[in-house]
Design a protein around this motif. Structure first.
Motif, mmCIF file in Angstrom:
data_model
loop_
_atom_site.group_PDB
_atom_site.id
_atom_site.type_symbol
_atom_site.label_atom_id
_atom_site.label_comp_id
_atom_site.label_asym_id
_atom_site.label_seq_id
_atom_site.Cartn_x
_atom_site.Cartn_y
_atom_site.Cartn_z
ATOM 1 N N LEU A 56 10.330 -3.735 -12.911
ATOM 2 C CA LEU A 56 11.253 -3.665 -11.774
ATOM 3 C C LEU A 56 10.546 -3.975 -10.453
ATOM 4 O O LEU A 56 11.160 -3.887 -9.391
ATOM 5 N N SER A 57 9.278 -4.320 -10.511
ATOM 6 C CA SER A 57 8.448 -4.596 -9.323
ATOM 7 C C SER A 57 8.423 -3.421 -8.355
ATOM 8 O O SER A 57 8.325 -3.594 -7.149
ATOM 9 N N VAL A 58 8.523 -2.226 -8.914
ATOM 10 C CA VAL A 58 8.389 -1.009 -8.114
ATOM 11 C C VAL A 58 6.903 -0.799 -7.818
ATOM 12 O O VAL A 58 6.527 -0.277 -6.773
ATOM 13 N N LEU A 59 6.073 -1.267 -8.726
ATOM 14 C CA LEU A 59 4.631 -1.108 -8.631
ATOM 15 C C LEU A 59 3.983 -2.455 -8.927
ATOM 16 O O LEU A 59 4.472 -3.209 -9.757
ATOM 17 N N SER A 60 2.883 -2.749 -8.236
ATOM 18 C CA SER A 60 2.147 -3.990 -8.491
ATOM 19 C C SER A 60 0.651 -3.714 -8.396
ATOM 20 O O SER A 60 0.233 -2.657 -7.917
ATOM 21 N N GLU A 61 -0.139 -4.668 -8.832
ATOM 22 C CA GLU A 61 -1.588 -4.529 -8.754
ATOM 23 C C GLU A 61 -2.039 -4.325 -7.309
ATOM 24 O O GLU A 61 -2.966 -3.578 -7.032
ATOM 25 N N GLU A 62 -1.363 -5.003 -6.396
ATOM 26 C CA GLU A 62 -1.727 -4.943 -4.984
ATOM 27 C C GLU A 62 -1.327 -3.631 -4.314
ATOM 28 O O GLU A 62 -1.741 -3.344 -3.197
ATOM 29 N N SER A 63 -0.524 -2.835 -4.980
ATOM 30 C CA SER A 63 -0.027 -1.598 -4.362
ATOM 31 C C SER A 63 -0.982 -0.416 -4.542
ATOM 32 O O SER A 63 -0.653 0.702 -4.157
#
Length: 155
Positions: A56-63
């Protein structure tokens, strides 16, 4: 589960391939790697949908950022909608999954991405207050929801 979905049609993204990592050598300095943290939490299921936070793109590597000198880990997540009622549950899932994972001198902050939630300040305050987190996790219904998100095999 919630009876009426707040975001009935979320955008679902493909899962990224996991990167094979070589861990033959022990970490002499016990360095905390943001990518390892991401790999550990990316499969948490969203409390409202049968998809992972990554999908869901709630979390990403960049976050996920790590400041070794200050001993701080910052995880920011982006709810799928501005009025997401599950933002605090997502934060609790992240905190619960990560508890006891880091050296004691690290402080973990979990926040919603700036401008991504209508009640950003309140959500951030709740997620980073030890007493509020402990009280929330004592609620059996909330505990069950968090456990379902963490240990769901439906992904």
């Amino acid at each position: 589960m919630t009876l009426g979905l707040i975001n009935a049609n979320p955008v679902v993204h493909a899962k990224k391939e996991r990167i094979a990592r070589v861990d033959d050598l022990p970490h002499a300095d016990d360095a905390v790697d943001p990518l390892e943290i991401y790999d550990f939490v990316r499969d948490i299921r969203d409390p409202e949908h049968p998809y992972s936070l990554e999908q869901l793109s709630v979390l990403s590597e960049e976050s996920i950022t790590v400041d070794e000198k200050l001993g701080r880990i910052l995880i920011t997540f982006t709810p799928t909608i501005q009025h997401c009622t599950m933002a605090t549950v997502i934060g609790l899932c992240l905190r619960e999954k990560l508890k006891n994972c880091f050296p004691l001198h690290f402080k973990v902050d979990i926040k919603v991405s700036p401008g991504s939630h209508a009640d950003e300040e309140s959500v951030n305050k709740q997620l980073n207050d030890k007493e509020r987190v402990a009280a929330a996790m004592e609620n059996p219904n909330l505990r069950q929801l968090v456990d379902e998100c963490l240990y769901s095999s439906e992904l």
